[in-house]
Each structure stands twice: as structure tokens, then as C-alpha cells.
Scaffold this motif. Sequence first.
Motif, PDB file in Angstrom:
ATOM      1  N   GLY A  74       0.813  -1.212   0.000  1.00  0.00           N
ATOM      2  CA  GLY A  74       0.000   0.000   0.000  1.00  0.00           C
ATOM      3  C   GLY A  74       0.845   1.259   0.000  1.00  0.00           C
ATOM      4  N   PHE A  75       1.927   1.252   0.805  1.00  0.00           N
ATOM      5  CA  PHE A  75       2.804   2.421   0.840  1.00  0.00           C
ATOM      6  C   PHE A  75       3.440   2.666  -0.524  1.00  0.00           C
ATOM      7  N   LEU A  76       3.903   1.601  -1.169  1.00  0.00           N
ATOM      8  CA  LEU A  76       4.540   1.773  -2.479  1.00  0.00           C
ATOM      9  C   LEU A  76       3.530   2.214  -3.537  1.00  0.00           C
ATOM     10  N   GLU A  77       2.318   1.682  -3.487  1.00  0.00           N
ATOM     11  CA  GLU A  77       1.276   2.138  -4.413  1.00  0.00           C
ATOM     12  C   GLU A  77       0.976   3.618  -4.173  1.00  0.00           C
ATOM     13  N   PHE A  78       0.892   4.012  -2.913  1.00  0.00           N
ATOM     14  CA  PHE A  78       0.660   5.420  -2.574  1.00  0.00           C
ATOM     15  C   PHE A  78       1.779   6.288  -3.129  1.00  0.00           C
ATOM     16  N   PHE A  79       3.027   5.902  -2.873  1.00  0.00           N
ATOM     17  CA  PHE A  79       4.172   6.708  -3.273  1.00  0.00           C
ATOM     18  C   PHE A  79       4.259   6.859  -4.793  1.00  0.00           C
ATOM     19  N   TYR A  80       4.185   5.758  -5.517  1.00  0.00           N
ATOM     20  CA  TYR A  80       4.344   5.852  -6.962  1.00  0.00           C
ATOM     21  C   TYR A  80       3.121   6.449  -7.644  1.00  0.00           C
ATOM     22  N   THR A  81       1.939   6.297  -7.058  1.00  0.00           N
ATOM     23  CA  THR A  81       0.774   6.999  -7.596  1.00  0.00           C
ATOM     24  C   THR A  81       0.922   8.495  -7.366  1.00  0.00           C
ATOM     25  N   PHE A  82       1.467   8.881  -6.210  1.00  0.00           N
ATOM     26  CA  PHE A  82       1.759  10.288  -5.939  1.00  0.00           C
ATOM     27  C   PHE A  82       2.728  10.838  -6.973  1.00  0.00           C
ATOM     28  N   VAL A  83       3.798  10.109  -7.240  1.00  0.00           N
ATOM     29  CA  VAL A  83       4.800  10.557  -8.210  1.00  0.00           C
ATOM     30  C   VAL A  83       4.171  10.713  -9.592  1.00  0.00           C
ATOM     31  N   LEU A  84       3.397   9.729 -10.012  1.00  0.00           N
ATOM     32  CA  LEU A  84       2.765   9.780 -11.326  1.00  0.00           C
ATOM     33  C   LEU A  84       1.803  10.963 -11.437  1.00  0.00           C
ATOM     34  N   ALA A  85       0.954  11.147 -10.436  1.00  0.00           N
ATOM     35  CA  ALA A  85      -0.014  12.245 -10.479  1.00  0.00           C
ATOM     36  C   ALA A  85       0.689  13.599 -10.387  1.00  0.00           C
ATOM     37  N   TYR A  86       1.735  13.689  -9.569  1.00  0.00           N
ATOM     38  CA  TYR A  86       2.457  14.950  -9.425  1.00  0.00           C
ATOM     39  C   TYR A  86       3.133  15.344 -10.744  1.00  0.00           C
ATOM     40  N   VAL A  87       3.781  14.386 -11.382  1.00  0.00           N
ATOM     41  CA  VAL A  87       4.437  14.675 -12.657  1.00  0.00           C
ATOM     42  C   VAL A  87       3.403  15.042 -13.709  1.00  0.00           C
ATOM     43  N   PHE A  88       2.292  14.326 -13.739  1.00  0.00           N
ATOM     44  CA  PHE A  88       1.239  14.637 -14.698  1.00  0.00           C
ATOM     45  C   PHE A  88       0.730  16.061 -14.506  1.00  0.00           C
ATOM     46  N   LEU A  89       0.458  16.428 -13.260  1.00  0.00           N
ATOM     47  CA  LEU A  89      -0.026  17.784 -12.993  1.00  0.00           C
ATOM     48  C   LEU A  89       1.040  18.837 -13.287  1.00  0.00           C
ATOM     49  N   ALA A  90       2.289  18.508 -12.980  1.00  0.00           N
ATOM     50  CA  ALA A  90       3.371  19.472 -13.199  1.00  0.00           C
ATOM     51  C   ALA A  90       3.585  19.756 -14.685  1.00  0.00           C
ATOM     52  N   VAL A  91       3.564  18.731 -15.503  1.00  0.00           N
ATOM     53  CA  VAL A  91       3.855  18.958 -16.911  1.00  0.00           C
ATOM     54  C   VAL A  91       2.641  19.421 -17.701  1.00  0.00           C
ATOM     55  N   SER A  92       1.449  19.137 -17.217  1.00  0.00           N
ATOM     56  CA  SER A  92       0.265  19.523 -17.997  1.00  0.00           C
ATOM     57  C   SER A  92      -0.260  20.909 -17.638  1.00  0.00           C
ATOM     58  N   THR A  93       0.266  21.511 -16.600  1.00  0.00           N
ATOM     59  CA  THR A  93      -0.218  22.840 -16.204  1.00  0.00           C
ATOM     60  C   THR A  93       0.815  23.933 -16.405  1.00  0.00           C
ATOM     61  N   THR A  94       1.891  23.641 -17.087  1.00  0.00           N
ATOM     62  CA  THR A  94       2.911  24.661 -17.343  1.00  0.00           C
ATOM     63  C   THR A  94       2.712  25.276 -18.719  1.00  0.00           C
ATOM     64  N   LYS A  95       3.105  26.508 -18.849  1.00  0.00           N
ATOM     65  CA  LYS A  95       3.012  27.202 -20.135  1.00  0.00           C
ATOM     66  C   LYS A  95       4.390  27.215 -20.781  1.00  0.00           C
ATOM     67  N   PRO A  96       4.430  27.108 -22.104  1.00  0.00           N
ATOM     68  CA  PRO A  96       5.732  27.159 -22.778  1.00  0.00           C
ATOM     69  C   PRO A  96       6.305  28.575 -22.705  1.00  0.00           C
ATOM     70  N   PRO A  97       7.618  28.685 -22.690  1.00  0.00           N
ATOM     71  CA  PRO A  97       8.213  30.023 -22.680  1.00  0.00           C
ATOM     72  C   PRO A  97       7.925  30.753 -23.998  1.00  0.00           C
TER      73      PRO A  97
END
Length: 117
Positions: free
Chosen positions: A14-37
Motif C-alpha cells: 500500500g505504501f509503495l502504491e501510494f508513493f508511486y501513484t503520488f509521483v505519477l499524479a504529481y508529474v502529470f499535474l506538473a507537466v500539464s499545467t505549465t506554459k511554454p516560454p
Amino acid sequence: AVAPGKGYSFAAAGFLEFFYTFVLAYVFLAVSTTKPPQSQVMRQNFYFALCIGFCVIAGGFAIRSVSGGLLSPAVSTGVSMIGSLSLGATAPPGVSIAYTFGFCLVQLAGGLCAGVA
């Protein structure tokens, strides 16, 4: 079937599922909400798919033997449903459903924490 791997507890899986799901969702949100320079010639950036894909691959390979590397409540539910429909199911019916519910909860918690972070 959705269950921790042999020799691993539900807490570890459960901890590993939590951690890697966090990483996946965080990266998804980080790259999909940024604007290009402004200096970028093209408006589209194709690296976001590569980042998300590498998170899925890294998470899947890292925790495959511990929890199956599901990383998503939809995948957990689908795998559980396919497992319960198979004719050669060996686990009692309630066990897989309980593990599916538990994995879905920790995966949703990981996604929620990524959204808050």
C-alpha cells in the motif's frame, strides 16, 4: 488478482502504491499545467508524454513484485474484475475485493496528496 506479492504485507504494498501513484499524479499535474516560454517556436511540448510514460514504467518495474504496479484505481478495479471472472480463480472472493478496495483507497490518497502538493 489484486493482492500483495508473496512475502510482502499489505502495508508495504500500500505504501509503495501510494508513493508511486503520488509521483505519477504529481508529474502529470506538473507537466500539464505549465506554459511554454515565449521564446519557444512551437506552442506544443511533446516531452510531457515522455515524462509521464517514464513515471509509469519506473513505478511499474519498481513495485511489480510487491503490489503488481497498478498505480491507478481504474487498473486495480479492472484487474480485480478480470480475476474474479476467470475460471481458475484460487483466492476466496472476498479477499480480492478487500485488497482492491484497499489499493484503490491508497491510490486515491496518493493522487489527492499530489493535487494538494
